[in-house]
Design an enzyme around this catalytic site. Structure first.
Site, PDB file in Angstrom:
ATOM      1  N   GLY A  10       0.823  -1.210   0.000  1.00  0.00           N
ATOM      2  CA  GLY A  10       0.000   0.000   0.000  1.00  0.00           C
ATOM      3  C   GLY A  10       0.855   1.257   0.000  1.00  0.00           C
ATOM      4  N   PHE A  34      -5.834  -5.435  -2.154  1.00  0.00           N
ATOM      5  CA  PHE A  34      -7.170  -4.826  -2.261  1.00  0.00           C
ATOM      6  C   PHE A  34      -7.041  -3.354  -2.669  1.00  0.00           C
ATOM      7  CE2 PHE A  34     -10.818  -2.742   0.147  1.00  0.00           C
ATOM      8  CZ  PHE A  34     -11.678  -2.843  -0.925  1.00  0.00           C
ATOM      9  N   THR A  35      -6.282  -2.586  -1.903  1.00  0.00           N
ATOM     10  CA  THR A  35      -6.027  -1.185  -2.295  1.00  0.00           C
ATOM     11  C   THR A  35      -4.559  -0.962  -2.633  1.00  0.00           C
ATOM     12  OG1 THR A  35      -5.799  -0.636   0.044  1.00  0.00           O
ATOM     13  CG2 THR A  35      -7.934  -0.180  -0.984  1.00  0.00           C
ATOM     14  N   ASP A  56      -4.204 -12.834   2.638  1.00  0.00           N
ATOM     15  CA  ASP A  56      -5.188 -12.012   3.342  1.00  0.00           C
ATOM     16  C   ASP A  56      -4.966 -12.174   4.851  1.00  0.00           C
ATOM     17  OD1 ASP A  56      -7.715 -11.096   4.496  1.00  0.00           O
ATOM     18  OD2 ASP A  56      -8.392 -11.063   2.401  1.00  0.00           O
ATOM     19  N   LEU A  71       0.018  -3.119   8.939  1.00  0.00           N
ATOM     20  CA  LEU A  71      -0.574  -1.966   8.245  1.00  0.00           C
ATOM     21  C   LEU A  71      -1.765  -2.378   7.383  1.00  0.00           C
ATOM     22  CD1 LEU A  71       2.223  -0.767   9.084  1.00  0.00           C
ATOM     23  CD2 LEU A  71       2.246   0.430   6.909  1.00  0.00           C
ATOM     24  N   ASN A  97      -4.266 -12.303  14.291  1.00  0.00           N
ATOM     25  CA  ASN A  97      -3.259 -13.137  13.607  1.00  0.00           C
ATOM     26  C   ASN A  97      -1.845 -12.593  13.793  1.00  0.00           C
ATOM     27  OD1 ASN A  97      -4.988 -15.168  12.718  1.00  0.00           O
ATOM     28  ND2 ASN A  97      -5.635 -13.965  10.943  1.00  0.00           N
ATOM     29  N   GLY A 100      -0.953 -13.273  17.514  1.00  0.00           N
ATOM     30  CA  GLY A 100      -0.696 -14.703  17.742  1.00  0.00           C
ATOM     31  C   GLY A 100       0.685 -15.082  17.240  1.00  0.00           C
ATOM     32  N   TYR A 143     -14.461   1.078  10.240  1.00  0.00           N
ATOM     33  CA  TYR A 143     -13.038   1.425  10.310  1.00  0.00           C
ATOM     34  C   TYR A 143     -12.675   1.869  11.729  1.00  0.00           C
ATOM     35  CZ  TYR A 143      -8.637   3.741   8.981  1.00  0.00           C
ATOM     36  OH  TYR A 143      -7.321   4.134   8.874  1.00  0.00           O
ATOM     37  N   TYR A 157      -3.179  -8.506  24.694  1.00  0.00           N
ATOM     38  CA  TYR A 157      -2.059  -9.453  24.459  1.00  0.00           C
ATOM     39  C   TYR A 157      -0.815  -8.990  25.229  1.00  0.00           C
ATOM     40  CZ  TYR A 157      -3.833 -12.726  20.922  1.00  0.00           C
ATOM     41  OH  TYR A 157      -4.495 -13.738  20.270  1.00  0.00           O
TER      42      TYR A 157
HETATM   43  P1  NAD Z   1      -3.500   1.734   1.649  1.00  0.00           P
HETATM   44  O1  NAD Z   1      -4.933   1.426   1.337  1.00  0.00           O
HETATM   45  O2  NAD Z   1      -2.652   2.290   0.571  1.00  0.00           O
HETATM   46  O3  NAD Z   1      -2.755   0.475   2.247  1.00  0.00           O
HETATM   47  C1  NAD Z   1      -3.405  -0.572   2.912  1.00  0.00           C
HETATM   48  C2  NAD Z   1      -2.802  -1.883   2.401  1.00  0.00           C
HETATM   49  O4  NAD Z   1      -3.404  -2.978   3.109  1.00  0.00           O
HETATM   50  C3  NAD Z   1      -3.066  -2.107   0.907  1.00  0.00           C
HETATM   51  O5  NAD Z   1      -1.879  -2.510   0.275  1.00  0.00           O
HETATM   52  C4  NAD Z   1      -4.116  -3.204   0.897  1.00  0.00           C
HETATM   53  O6  NAD Z   1      -4.090  -3.972  -0.281  1.00  0.00           O
HETATM   54  C5  NAD Z   1      -3.741  -3.974   2.138  1.00  0.00           C
HETATM   55  N1  NAD Z   1      -4.871  -4.757   2.692  1.00  0.00           N
HETATM   56  C6  NAD Z   1      -6.142  -4.341   2.925  1.00  0.00           C
HETATM   57  N2  NAD Z   1      -6.879  -5.344   3.439  1.00  0.00           N
HETATM   58  C7  NAD Z   1      -6.040  -6.424   3.541  1.00  0.00           C
HETATM   59  C8  NAD Z   1      -6.211  -7.749   3.992  1.00  0.00           C
HETATM   60  N3  NAD Z   1      -7.390  -8.185   4.448  1.00  0.00           N
HETATM   61  N4  NAD Z   1      -5.138  -8.594   3.937  1.00  0.00           N
HETATM   62  C9  NAD Z   1      -3.939  -8.177   3.466  1.00  0.00           C
HETATM   63  N5  NAD Z   1      -3.723  -6.909   3.024  1.00  0.00           N
HETATM   64  C10 NAD Z   1      -4.761  -6.056   3.068  1.00  0.00           C
HETATM   65  O7  NAD Z   1      -3.550   2.744   2.906  1.00  0.00           O
HETATM   66  P2  NAD Z   1      -2.354   3.434   3.706  1.00  0.00           P
HETATM   67  O8  NAD Z   1      -2.641   4.890   3.743  1.00  0.00           O
HETATM   68  O9  NAD Z   1      -1.052   2.951   3.244  1.00  0.00           O
HETATM   69  O10 NAD Z   1      -2.637   2.882   5.174  1.00  0.00           O
HETATM   70  C11 NAD Z   1      -1.827   1.893   5.788  1.00  0.00           C
HETATM   71  C12 NAD Z   1      -2.271   1.688   7.228  1.00  0.00           C
HETATM   72  O11 NAD Z   1      -2.136   2.915   7.952  1.00  0.00           O
HETATM   73  C13 NAD Z   1      -3.734   1.260   7.360  1.00  0.00           C
HETATM   74  O12 NAD Z   1      -3.837   0.327   8.403  1.00  0.00           O
HETATM   75  C14 NAD Z   1      -4.432   2.535   7.750  1.00  0.00           C
HETATM   76  O13 NAD Z   1      -5.591   2.298   8.498  1.00  0.00           O
HETATM   77  C15 NAD Z   1      -3.363   3.260   8.560  1.00  0.00           C
HETATM   78  N6  NAD Z   1      -3.567   4.714   8.557  1.00  0.00           N
HETATM   79  C16 NAD Z   1      -3.252   5.463   7.462  1.00  0.00           C
HETATM   80  C17 NAD Z   1      -3.473   6.829   7.480  1.00  0.00           C
HETATM   81  C18 NAD Z   1      -3.106   7.712   6.325  1.00  0.00           C
HETATM   82  O14 NAD Z   1      -3.381   8.910   6.383  1.00  0.00           O
HETATM   83  N7  NAD Z   1      -2.479   7.253   5.271  1.00  0.00           N
HETATM   84  C19 NAD Z   1      -4.042   7.431   8.611  1.00  0.00           C
HETATM   85  C20 NAD Z   1      -4.374   6.636   9.687  1.00  0.00           C
HETATM   86  C21 NAD Z   1      -4.111   5.269   9.671  1.00  0.00           C
END
Ligand code: NAD
Ligand code: UDP
Length: 308
Positions: A10, A34-35, A56, A71, A97, A100, A143, A157
């Site tokens: 991501g 996914f994203t 996943d 992340l 997961n 664990g 979310y 944990y």
């Molecule tokens: P992003 O959507 O680019 O990245 C999220 C990644 O997680 C993607 O690569 C997606 O494919 C993967 N993913 C989603 N569901 C999944 C699953 N079930 N199994 C495996 N992979 C999965 O978003 P980001 O901005 O890079 O955010 C990364 C993390 O940081 C997230 O947890 C998000 O909640 C957190 N976060 C980001 C921000 C921000 O401003 N960018 C702010 C607060 C929190």
């Protein structure tokens, strides 16, 4: 060290892969795409210290690792609301997961939590001690409550099983490798301005956010993970606070062009204000952001010029 990053393909995860490889570690990047996008990590495919795994996080996984950064979770409102039940499962099952695995292999484990745990905050700026004002049944709840439950699991944990946790609360972060169709405000405004389309402000544009440039955030992650003084939760973000109207005007100034600003309906439960209190990060990590919004937007605009 050998380090697992879930959500590593991501926006934030791919920058973290780069940073940890640069620091000399081995990185396993686990993502269901996914994203995230393979193109975010394509430049790493020939690096012998890098491995991509399509998986996943709601299904268990096992790797002999020293550290885990969790992340995995869609972060933009349109994406996390696309399949809200899956979003909650990703946060909750993903946390279980990771925890664990961390327990079994005695790895230090990091949770990417969010300023959304503060909801539509009545305390401003938000310190870590504030418990938040979150709607448990609205469209953002999958979310917000998923991330809150993940924090609960991390601390249980830690208390029950002595798992070595770190929890960061990330405030709105932007930069290169955001998805052009991500739906978040910075990418939307830049892509709209570059294409000469209308800039869509939701509501009157007086709501505020504090925007952190990705490089500053990743530095904070690594420092939080390296120290032993606190497990968190710790706010990491840029305290500079802007209205969405100011962001639209600054984006237009930097991109140029002829886009007009238009107003659209404000989504339900959209927080009115958000700014991190970063006293804890300053004192424990000696961390504070170094990139001003105008400079960071400039780098991000250069990236999107190659994408649209
Ligand atoms: P992003 O959507 O680019 O990245 C999220 C990644 O997680 C993607 O690569 C997606 O494919 C993967 N993913 C989603 N569901 C999944 C699953 N079930 N199994 C495996 N992979 C999965 O978003 P980001 O901005 O890079 O955010 C990364 C993390 O940081 C997230 O947890 C998000 O909640 C957190 N976060 C980001 C921000 C921000 O401003 N960018 C702010 C607060 C929190
Ligand atoms: N927003 C906007 N126009 C857009 C996208 C978002 O005005 O095209 C607003 C949104 O309503 C919110 C703010 O910008 O008030 C930040 O939205 P984003 O989705 O980036 O992050 P979050 O709401 O999760 O902080």
């Amino acid at each position: 060290m050998r380090i697992l990053i879930t959500g590593g393909a991501g926006f934030l995860g791919s920058h973290l892969c780069d940073r940890l490889l640069k620091d000399g570690h081995e990185v396993i990047c686990l993502d269901n795409l996914f994203t995230g996008r393979k193109s975010n990590v394509l430049h790493l495919k020939d690096n012998p210290n890098f491995e991509f795994v399509r998986h996943d996080v709601i299904d268990p996984f096992k790797y002999e690792v020293d550290q885990i950064y969790n992340l995995a979770c869609p972060a933009s409102p349109p994406h996390y609301q696309f399949n809200p039940i899956k979003t909650t499962k990703t946060s909750v099952m993903g946390a279980i997961n990771c925890l664990g695995l961390a327990k079994r292999v005695r790895a230090r484990v990091f949770q990417a939590s969010t300023s959304e745990v503060y909801g539509d905050p009545e305390v401003h700026p938000q310190p870590e001690s504030y418990w938040g004002l979150v709607n448990p049944i609205g469209p953002r709840s999958c979310y917000d409550e998923g991330k809150r439950c993940a924090e609960t699991l991390f601390f249980d944990y830690h208390r029950e099983n002595k798992v070595d946790i770190r929890v960061v609360r990330i405030f709105n972060t932007y930069g290169p490798r955001m998805h052009p169709n991500d739906g978040r405000v910075v990418s939307n405004f830049i892509v709209q301005a570059l294409k000469g389309e209308d800039i869509t402000i939701y509501g009157d544009g007086m709501q505020t956010r504090s925007f952190c440039y990705v490089d500053d955030l990743i530095e904070g992650f690594v420092r939080l993970m390296a120290q032993t003084e606190t497990v968190g939760p710790m706010n990491i973000g840029n305290p500079g606070e802007f209205t969405m109207m100011q962001l639209a005007e600054l984006t237009l100034k930097l991109v140029g062009g002829s886009s007009k600003i238009v107003h659209q309906d404000l989504p339900a439960d959209d927080p009115k204000q958000r700014r991190p209190d970063i006293t804890l990060a300053k004192s424990v990590l000696n961390w504070e952001p170094t990139v001003e919004l105008e400079e960071g937007l400039g780098h991000t605009i250069e990236y999107f010029k190659t994408q649209v």
